[in-house]
Enzyme design. Structure first.
Site, PDB file in Angstrom:
ATOM      1  N   GLU A 166       0.975  -1.141   0.168  1.00  0.00           N
ATOM      2  CA  GLU A 166       0.075   0.096  -0.019  1.00  0.00           C
ATOM      3  C   GLU A 166       0.988   1.296   0.042  1.00  0.00           C
ATOM      4  O   GLU A 166       0.657   2.281  -0.595  1.00  0.00           O
ATOM      5  CB  GLU A 166      -0.973   0.080   1.081  1.00  0.00           C
ATOM      6  CG  GLU A 166      -2.125  -0.985   0.985  1.00  0.00           C
ATOM      7  CD  GLU A 166      -2.960  -0.731   0.017  1.00  0.00           C
ATOM      8  OE1 GLU A 166      -3.529   0.155  -0.122  1.00  0.00           O
ATOM      9  OE2 GLU A 166      -2.747  -1.713  -0.803  1.00  0.00           O
TER      10      GLU A 166
ATOM     11  N   TRP B  63       2.034   1.459  -3.429  1.00  0.00           N
ATOM     12  CA  TRP B  63       0.752   2.130  -4.404  1.00  0.00           C
ATOM     13  C   TRP B  63       0.960   3.653  -4.449  1.00  0.00           C
ATOM     14  O   TRP B  63       0.663   4.383  -5.331  1.00  0.00           O
ATOM     15  CB  TRP B  63      -0.676   1.484  -3.737  1.00  0.00           C
ATOM     16  CG  TRP B  63      -1.920   1.912  -4.515  1.00  0.00           C
ATOM     17  CD1 TRP B  63      -2.540   2.738  -4.142  1.00  0.00           C
ATOM     18  CD2 TRP B  63      -2.134   1.597  -5.875  1.00  0.00           C
ATOM     19  NE1 TRP B  63      -3.633   3.031  -5.114  1.00  0.00           N
ATOM     20  CE2 TRP B  63      -3.516   1.985  -6.148  1.00  0.00           C
ATOM     21  CE3 TRP B  63      -1.505   0.742  -6.785  1.00  0.00           C
ATOM     22  CZ2 TRP B  63      -4.106   1.963  -7.423  1.00  0.00           C
ATOM     23  CZ3 TRP B  63      -2.339   0.241  -7.984  1.00  0.00           C
ATOM     24  CH2 TRP B  63      -3.602   1.160  -8.242  1.00  0.00           C
TER      25      TRP B  63
ATOM     26  N   TRP C 257     -19.687  10.512 -20.596  1.00  0.00           N
ATOM     27  CA  TRP C 257     -20.065  10.777 -19.055  1.00  0.00           C
ATOM     28  C   TRP C 257     -21.016  12.177 -18.959  1.00  0.00           C
ATOM     29  O   TRP C 257     -20.862  13.018 -19.538  1.00  0.00           O
ATOM     30  CB  TRP C 257     -18.835  11.086 -18.424  1.00  0.00           C
ATOM     31  CG  TRP C 257     -18.327   9.740 -17.931  1.00  0.00           C
ATOM     32  CD1 TRP C 257     -18.804   8.793 -17.157  1.00  0.00           C
ATOM     33  CD2 TRP C 257     -16.968   9.285 -17.873  1.00  0.00           C
ATOM     34  NE1 TRP C 257     -17.971   7.788 -16.590  1.00  0.00           N
ATOM     35  CE2 TRP C 257     -16.754   8.082 -17.269  1.00  0.00           C
ATOM     36  CE3 TRP C 257     -15.699  10.158 -18.531  1.00  0.00           C
ATOM     37  CZ2 TRP C 257     -15.298   7.476 -17.281  1.00  0.00           C
ATOM     38  CZ3 TRP C 257     -14.389   9.382 -18.355  1.00  0.00           C
ATOM     39  CH2 TRP C 257     -14.513   8.134 -17.711  1.00  0.00           C
TER      40      TRP C 257
ATOM     41  N   ASN D  64     -11.198   2.686   2.756  1.00  0.00           N
ATOM     42  CA  ASN D  64     -10.798   2.661   1.154  1.00  0.00           C
ATOM     43  C   ASN D  64     -11.682   1.608   0.336  1.00  0.00           C
ATOM     44  O   ASN D  64     -11.925   1.747  -0.834  1.00  0.00           O
ATOM     45  CB  ASN D  64      -9.396   1.763   1.062  1.00  0.00           C
ATOM     46  CG  ASN D  64      -8.919   1.842  -0.365  1.00  0.00           C
ATOM     47  OD1 ASN D  64      -8.489   2.899  -0.946  1.00  0.00           O
ATOM     48  ND2 ASN D  64      -8.568   0.643  -0.807  1.00  0.00           N
TER      49      ASN D  64
ATOM     50  N   TRP E 105     -15.521  11.237 -13.654  1.00  0.00           N
ATOM     51  CA  TRP E 105     -14.717  11.059 -12.609  1.00  0.00           C
ATOM     52  C   TRP E 105     -14.427  12.363 -12.008  1.00  0.00           C
ATOM     53  O   TRP E 105     -14.185  12.293 -10.675  1.00  0.00           O
ATOM     54  CB  TRP E 105     -13.598  10.074 -12.800  1.00  0.00           C
ATOM     55  CG  TRP E 105     -12.547  10.618 -13.877  1.00  0.00           C
ATOM     56  CD1 TRP E 105     -12.909  10.351 -15.228  1.00  0.00           C
ATOM     57  CD2 TRP E 105     -11.591  11.410 -13.956  1.00  0.00           C
ATOM     58  NE1 TRP E 105     -11.915  10.910 -16.024  1.00  0.00           N
ATOM     59  CE2 TRP E 105     -10.857  11.577 -15.301  1.00  0.00           C
ATOM     60  CE3 TRP E 105     -11.144  12.173 -12.655  1.00  0.00           C
ATOM     61  CZ2 TRP E 105      -9.872  12.414 -15.220  1.00  0.00           C
ATOM     62  CZ3 TRP E 105     -10.063  13.044 -13.006  1.00  0.00           C
ATOM     63  CH2 TRP E 105      -9.392  13.281 -14.200  1.00  0.00           C
TER      64      TRP E 105
ATOM     65  N   TRP F 178      -9.639   7.696  -8.787  1.00  0.00           N
ATOM     66  CA  TRP F 178     -10.649   8.034  -9.514  1.00  0.00           C
ATOM     67  C   TRP F 178     -10.463   7.534 -10.595  1.00  0.00           C
ATOM     68  O   TRP F 178     -11.485   7.109 -11.283  1.00  0.00           O
ATOM     69  CB  TRP F 178     -11.211   9.619  -9.368  1.00  0.00           C
ATOM     70  CG  TRP F 178     -11.994   9.876  -8.240  1.00  0.00           C
ATOM     71  CD1 TRP F 178     -11.529  10.590  -7.068  1.00  0.00           C
ATOM     72  CD2 TRP F 178     -13.231   9.760  -7.890  1.00  0.00           C
ATOM     73  NE1 TRP F 178     -12.517  10.794  -6.160  1.00  0.00           N
ATOM     74  CE2 TRP F 178     -13.635  10.226  -6.720  1.00  0.00           C
ATOM     75  CE3 TRP F 178     -14.257   9.139  -8.670  1.00  0.00           C
ATOM     76  CZ2 TRP F 178     -14.854  10.063  -6.080  1.00  0.00           C
ATOM     77  CZ3 TRP F 178     -15.585   9.224  -8.252  1.00  0.00           C
ATOM     78  CH2 TRP F 178     -15.912   9.328  -6.822  1.00  0.00           C
TER      79      TRP F 178
END
Length: 471
Positions: A272, A275, A303, A340, A358, A381
């Site tokens: 993590e 990440w 969108w 999360n 987004w 996102w």
């Protein structure tokens, strides 16, 4: 005695493992920490700006304990920093690097101006473990997929964290400082500040305590418990990492020790941390990830971009009629953070079930999260929407109902955050109505709404749109 060194403080509100501060002390002479409230600070959303103000107040107190001060100035750093150099007679300015494009451009201008004036200007690593230009594929390119990135860095040396200085030499005369209270960094939070404040764990000492508790009692099961929003199974360090109240290197070395002690979940914790690094590397190499579809083929995707549409407002207010989505949104308004798993669900629901852009969600999170981070927010996102690097496939549409059954079987999470369906609501569910704008005219006694879009209907609509496009 050497001339003074200015240490330009940004998102590094700590004394330990602070390379710029350490270098300033070693240079000799007085050390003058300074924070500049420039356009980047003024442009922050309500929650992150408020949290920044709290962090600065705490950091000023920590400096005072070392016999130092935090000098506050407002204005363009390109003008403020050189002016402070002239005012103090400083011979050097040190700072720790930022990686977003606006900060990079600003810092280059400041460094050039200082060097032209004969002043030493140096920047240092600290917000990341691996500098973005230092991690490359065998072809000399940056990584676009996380797993190879992780494999590339997992055995790399991460410098041992620096100790905090025992003292900070003070100048004979301190430059004038503006008053933090006059900046009113929390003004936009309005009544929400009092609701969120009890959930904030502020400053370097609190961050270290959080890390210690996590490693002592949670990390062994982290691989499993991190996905359970009703369980306190994560480190909760995101708000502290966002403002540099703890460094990723400190977390990395602590995680490595836990792994060596046989705590299996520590490897997932290390992943993590990487990440987060991956997000920053992508922002550095492709800054368009902050504003545009990272995958250019998504530019024509249909969108909805109306951020005041009925569906978007229901999503923002936690009134979609989808319990997992609404609980997660309300958690954010009360605590300033969101689990999360909840972030994945609400992002997938907005971009896929509701077919909304987004950027609408990204902007809303920028305003509401005390742990807002530019790189992680943008990549999260776009990952959820399918338009980003290493993204979830377009055909993967989280079912928020089955996800709730899987990760909140006992409904402990939902019952904590949704008031309307319970005769004696949880105090945190009620706190939501104290945090939100009065203009929303919502009350705990309202009936819980029917779904604005049924999960199966929304999934089918999204898949139809995706399958009619070429990416």
């Amino acid at each position: 005695m050497a001339d003074p060194t200015l240490v330009w403080i940004r998102r590094d509100l700590r004394l330990s493992d602070h390379a710029a501060l350490d270098a300033a002390v070693k240079r000799g002479g007085p050390v003058i920490p300074v924070f500049v409230r420039d356009g980047l600070v003024d442009g922050l959303g309500a929650a992150p700006k408020w949290r920044y103000g709290l962090g600065l107040e705490q950091y000023a107190d920590a400096l005072a304990d070392k016999g130092s001060r935090l000098i506050l100035r407002a204005g363009d750093a390109r003008e403020v920093i050189p002016a402070l150099v002239r005012e103090t007679g400083a011979g050097a300015v040190f700072w720790q690097r930022a990686y977003d494009p606006e900060s990079v451009a600003r810092d280059k201008d400041v460094k050039a101006a200082l060097k032209d004036a004969g002043v030493v200007a140096d920047s240092f690593a600290g917000h990341l473990m691996f500098e973005p230009w230092s991690v490359e594929t065998k072809q000399g390119e940056f990584y676009k997929v996380y797993t190879p990135f992780w494999k590339s860095v997992r055995e790399r040396l991460v410098q041992a964290p620096l100790s905090a200085p025992s003292s900070l030499p003070a100048p004979d005369v301190w430059p004038k400082s503006e008053a933090l209270s006059d900046w009113k960094l929390g003004a936009a939070m309005n009544r929400g500040a009092a609701v969120v404040r009890p959930f904030v764990q502020l400053g370097e000492q609190a961050a270290q305590s959080r890390l210690g508790v996590f490693l002592a009692s949670k990390v062994a099961e982290y691989d499993r418990t991190r996905d359970l929003p009703g369980t306190d199974g994560t480190s909760n360090l995101s708000e502290n990492l966002a403002l540099g109240e703890i460094s990723p290197a400190q977390c990395w070395h602590a995680g490595q020790r836990a792994l060596q002690d046989g705590k299996a979940g520590a490897e997932t914790f290390l992943k993590e941390l990487v990440w987060r690094e991956f997000a920053y590397h992508l922002m550095w190499h492709t800054p368009r990830i902050l504003t545009d579809n990272w995958r250019e083929g998504w530019s024509a995707f249909p969108w909805n971009e109306d951020d005041r549409s009925t569906e978007v407002m229901a999503w923002m207010q936690g009134r979609t009629g989808i319990r997992f989505v609404d609980a997660a949104m309300r958690e954010m308004y009360v605590t300033g953070r969101m689990h999360n798993r909840g972030r994945m669900i609400v992002a997938s629901y907005l971009t896929k079930h509701l077919m909304c852009h987004w950027r609408i969600g990204q902007k809303w999170f920028e305003d509401c999260l005390i742990d807002w981070d530019p790189a992680s927010n943008a990549m999260g996102w776009q990952w959820s929407a399918g338009s980003g690097p290493d993204a979830t496939p377009y055909f993967r549409v989280f079912n928020p109902v089955s996800q709730l059954d899987k990760f909140d079987k006992g409904r402990g999470y939902v019952s904590r955050w949704l008031a309307e369906e319970y005769g004696s609501p949880h105090k945190d569910a009620l706190a939501y109505f104290d945090a939100i704008p009065r203009s929303w005219s919502m009350d705990a006694k309202d009936s819980y709404p029917d779904p604005i879009v049924q999960p199966d209907e929304g999934r089918k609509r999204a898949l139809d749109a995706y399958q009619n496009r070429t990416f």
